[in-house]
Design a protein around this motif. Structure first.
Motif, PDB file in Angstrom:
ATOM      1  N   UNK A 702       0.841  -1.191   0.000  1.00 50.79           N
ATOM      2  CA  UNK A 702       0.000   0.000   0.000  1.00 50.79           C
ATOM      3  C   UNK A 702       0.877   1.241   0.000  1.00 50.79           C
ATOM      4  N   UNK A 703       0.636   2.101  -0.992  1.00 48.81           N
ATOM      5  CA  UNK A 703       1.408   3.331  -1.154  1.00 48.81           C
ATOM      6  C   UNK A 703       0.442   4.500  -1.097  1.00 48.81           C
ATOM      7  N   UNK A 704       0.756   5.494  -0.292  1.00 52.29           N
ATOM      8  CA  UNK A 704      -0.190   6.560   0.002  1.00 52.29           C
ATOM      9  C   UNK A 704       0.098   7.875  -0.693  1.00 52.29           C
ATOM     10  N   UNK A 705       1.181   7.942  -1.473  1.00 51.93           N
ATOM     11  CA  UNK A 705       1.513   9.193  -2.146  1.00 51.93           C
ATOM     12  C   UNK A 705       2.123   8.887  -3.500  1.00 51.93           C
ATOM     13  N   UNK A 706       1.871   9.785  -4.458  1.00 49.94           N
ATOM     14  CA  UNK A 706       2.436   9.607  -5.784  1.00 49.94           C
ATOM     15  C   UNK A 706       3.954   9.680  -5.759  1.00 49.94           C
TER      16      UNK A 706
END
Length: 909
Positions: A702-706
């Motif tokens: 899970x990645x929360x920022x571009x």
């Protein structure tokens, strides 16, 4: 308890009665008594009492039968109905009894019934299972299902998606409320509407302070977003007080909708102007009956006279449908009693009543399963001014019509496609347009619109805290699109953006739970979300795509120029060049052009090949004398120019554009190698990868920022990343080099705005989005907010396969050039053969030796001899003696060769 005994009277008679003047006090007959349980403090009870008295009088005058009636006054307490019925049965031994009885009250009475027929005068009838019908029980009304269908038809016609119902109970143990709500809910499903709230009020007679109680309840109703209120059932006293307080509280103004049922609508002719003034804009329906016949006019006149004599304080004395049915019921019972006299009255009387079939004042009287059989029609009316006006007629068979005649203008059943079938409506507050039925935000209570505050792509929604002004600022592409759509609406509403720090699914759920009024952002339209909320028209198309890293194209650059054309094109150009050069060489040799003459065969071949090459660059040194050669070369040189230009363009693109290829990554490869993939952990993609694409949960990062995606790729934490298509476009635009899409794209619903089920904003915002999209505004916003100036087309070129040019784009030119060259070749050969017959003869001899073309050689030989003789004679006149001798020698040699050929042929034969 108060009993009233009504006896005969001869004051007037309806015009259709057959009057028997021979009746006297000495010869009249007395039938069994009829009981009536009425609320004489209400307008309905008074109407029924007067009508029953008139029916008794008319029946006596017509038949000389005296019919005693015993009335019990409820004095406003409907809870005593059952007990009063049983007292009448026990004390007065009545054979039939009438009153406004519910199904539960009738069932209670049947337990103590000694054979008395019970007739309910309630405006509507509930039809339970046949086994649950009390014995000897008859409804002098129509099925309640027909009434709720009429309500649903009105709601569907005006396209109100939600409504609030109001119901006044007659007593505390009635289940009629639940039945009506259930039936109405089912009918509303057909018009895509639903009951959002339901309020049940106790009987107004049971309230100590009804004004305060109703005012408090109206405060609750006013706080609701829904503005469509339907009064399913109430007394006139309750409705009068309700509309009085609603008018004082501003709930009869713009935006509100009030619908009343037959209970109140049928009494509008009997109420005063102060009550009417509080009901301006109300719409309702009442049972339709013929009020223009002679019978009705006579009854109306007598009704008014008798009514004003007994109740002089009342105004507006016109009889209602309640009075007409009470009259018909009384007459029906009396007729059945006179028929069954002298027999087993309890059973026979009930059967005689059920078999009744006559035209009464209220309409046709016949029964089916204990209810009125004749299908009713309802008059739809609109309260305006001092009274009301009819705007339509509704029937369950034909729906709405503007003409009350049977079958005229009736087109549809329940539905929301009845445009033009209702007359103009005066709405509360004097509004000309149909109210939306929903309260939108205002300055006191603006709509709360949730926006995702933790989205990975703040280009769509960007929530920032402004310390200088101590407030939250919300901006982004999705916000701009929403505000552009709102500006397209024909009305204004107040709203406030509320940052939401949960997931997208949780935000949609909070709209369903009414914690939020709506949600705006890069929210994907999904099937599971659509079950609990509604979405607007998608403002951006979407799909799930995979992004992977790229690597430079390692193809050998030494012969890059060859990639400009395909191998087929290169071979075709070589063949066409040699072919064109050969045709020109042959044509010029026929014309004896010295620039094309050579001393040997090898020299001839060399000249032809060199000419084929030099003509490509217009560097040939040989002069052209034949017009035929010029025509061939002109066409070919045009082809060469076009091909050269295309070659230059193709080679330029190959050299100048950076060539990159996607990494060899596929879904199967990722799953087989248990490779990690990244995605926005706050979106639906996580569950989509697990449930649809069968990725393991432990392999999803899970990645929360571009900004975190490039770092994850560089460290090898992920081998691929999944985005929705708009997010992938933004990512690839920001990180121009090193990434590309790969694999299939999975179609999704697109980005849309979230609203509650039934919100009127859904259709309006959807229409506004279409207008904004058609104007080009969304495309302009996309270019301005979702693209980056540091990216250009040359820096993100992606190799998508072989781009070499084949012969297909030049096929037309090549065919034309080839045909012209072929025509020139044939013409040159023909001229060569005619100018040099020795070659022709040699060729024919060869063909003859091979037994080919025997008849053809004979014909051609004749033509050659003729041509040869004529040409020889011409040349003989202009040649020297030496040249004539050489010619003769050639002719002798040819003749000898012909003789030898003929000898060979004869020997072979």
């Amino acid at each position: 308890m108060c009993f009233l005994l009504l006896t005969k009277s001869t004051t007037g008679v309806t015009s259709n009665m057959k009057v028997d003047h021979n009746c006297s006090m000495n010869n009249h007959l007395i039938l069994g008594g009829i009981g009536g349980v009425l609320d004489l403090s209400s307008r309905v009870g008074k109407d029924q009492k007067i009508a029953m008295e008139l029916a008794v009088q008319d029946f006596y005058i017509s038949t000389c039968y005296n019919l005693p009636i015993y009335l019990s006054d409820l004095r406003g307490n409907s809870g005593h109905t059952a007990s009063q019925v049983m007292k009448l049965v026990e004390e007065k031994q009545v054979q039939a009894i009438m009153g406004i009885l519910t199904l539960e009250e009738a069932s209670l009475v049947s337990g103590f019934n000694n054979g008395t027929t019970v007739i309910s005068l309630a405006p509507t009838a509930i039809s339970p299972l046949q086994s649950a019908v009390p014995p000897l029980f008859i409804h002098m009304s129509h099925d309640i299902r027909i009434h709720v269908k009429c309500i649903a038809a009105l709601v569907g016609h005006f396209r109100w998606r939600k409504l609030t119902t109001i119901y006044e109970q007659r007593n505390t143990f009635s289940t009629e409320t639940d039945f009506m709500i259930t039936e109405l809910s089912e009918s509303l499903q057909y018009v895509d509407s639903t009951i959002e709230h339901h309020y049940t009020f106790p009987p107004i007679s049971s309230l100590d302070n009804p004004t305060t109680f109703i005012s408090n309840e109206l405060v609750k109703l006013k706080s609701l977003n829904n503005r469509v209120f339907v009064i399913l059932k109430s007394s006139l006293q309750f409705a009068t007080l309700l509309f009085e307080r609603a008018n004082q509280m501003g709930m009869m103004g713009n935006g509100y909708v009030w619908i009343i049922s037959d209970d109140i609508s049928s009494l509008l002719d009997s109420i005063g102007q102060p009550v009417i003034s509080n009901m301006q804009g109300v719409i309702g329906f009442k049972s339709n009956f013929v009020d223009t016949g002679d019978s009705f006019e006579a009854f109306k006149l007598r009704f008014r006279v008798k009514y004003i004599s007994e109740y002089p304080e009342e105004e507006h004395l016109n009889p209602s449908i309640n009075a007409l049915r009470a009259y018909d019921a009384t007459w029906m019972i009396a007729k059945a009693m006179s028929t069954s006299e002298g027999r087993n009255k309890s059973k026979i009387l009930f059967e005689n009543i059920l078999s009744s079939n006559f035209i009464g004042l209220s309409g046709k009287i016949s029964f089916n399963n204990g209810n009125l059989k004749e299908s009713p029609t309802f008059q739809v009316m609109n309260v305006i001014g001092k009274s009301y006006r009819e705007i339509a007629i509704w029937s369950p068979e034909f729906g709405f019509s503007v003409n009350s005649k049977e079958g005229e203008g009736r087109k549809m059943r329940i539905g929301n496609e009845l445009a033009g079938e209702l007359g103009s409506v005066y709405w509360p507050g004097g509004a000309q347009s149909v109210p939306r039925g929903w309260r939108l935000g205002n300055k006191e209570k603006p709509m709360k619109i949730g926006v995702p505050a933790r989205g990975a792509f703040n280009q769509f929604v960007n929530v920032r805290y402004d310390q200088n002004h101590n407030e939250m600022n919300v901006a982004g592409f999705s916000i701009e699109v929403f505000e552009a759509a709102v500006r397209q609406l024909a009305y204004n509403f107040s709203y406030v953006f509320v940052p939401y720090y949960g997931s997208y699914d949780e935000m949609v759920a909070d709209v369903y739970n009414q914690s939020l009024d709506a949600a705006v952002g890069d929210t994907e339209i999904m099937a599971d979300r659509y079950k609990i909320a509604e979405f607007s028209q998608p403002y951006m198309e979407s799909g799930l795509v995979m992004v992977v890293t790229v690597r430079p194209d390692s193809t050998n650059e030494s012969f890059m120029f060859l990639r400009a054309f395909t191998m087929k094109m290169w071979l075709l150009m070589a063949v066409m060049s040699l072919y064109t050069g050969f045709v020109v060489w042959l044509t010029e040799n026929v014309e004896s052009n010295p620039d094309f003459e050579s001393s040997s065969v090898y020299h001839h071949v060399g000249k032809m090949l060199w000419f084929s090459v030099t003509v490509l660059s217009f560097a040939q040194r040989e002069s052209i004398k034949s017009n035929l050669s010029r025509f061939v070369l002109a066409t070919w040189l045009f082809v060469v120019v076009v091909v050269t230009v295309c070659f230059t363009a193709s080679l330029t693109s190959i050299i100048t554009v950076q060539r990159i290829q996607a990494s060899p990554v596929s879904i199967e490869y990722l799953q087989r190698t248990n490779a990690a993939v990244g995605c926005n952990g706050n979106s639906f993609i996580v569950q989509y990868l697990i449930n649809v694409l069968d990725f393991k949960a432990e392999n999803i990062k899970k990645i929360n920022s571009i900004k975190d995606y490039p770092e994850a790729f560089e460290k090898g934490e992920i081998q691929a990343a999944y985005f929705v298509a708009p997010h992938a476009k933004v990512f690839l635009a920001k990180y121009c080099q090193g990434y590309t899409t790969a694999g299939p794209s999975y179609k999704l619903g697109g980005f849309g705005f979230v609203f509650r089920k039934g919100s009127p904003l859904v259709n309006d915002i959807s229409e506004a989005i279409l207008k904004v999209s058609e104007s080009g505004k969304i495309l302009e916003l996309e270019k301005h907010m979702l693209s980056f100036s540091n990216c250009n087309s040359s820096s993100i070129g992606i190799s998508s396969g072989d781009t070499s040019l084949g012969p297909e784009p030049f096929s037309g030119l090549l065919i034309i050039s080839g045909c012209i060259s072929a025509a020139a070749f044939l013409i040159s050969i023909a001229r060569l053969l005619t100018m040099r017959p020795l070659i022709l003869r040699f060729a024919l001899g060869t063909l003859l030796r091979r037994r080919v073309g025997r008849w053809t050689s004979s014909i051609l030989s004749r033509r050659s001899d003729t041509t040869f003789t004529s040409q020889s004679s011409e040349r003989a006149d202009n040649t020297t003696p030496e040249m004539q001798q050489n010619s003769i020698a050639i002719e002798l040699a040819a003749s000898n060769q012909t003789l030898d050929i003929n000898n060979v042929q004869q020997q072979s034969v």
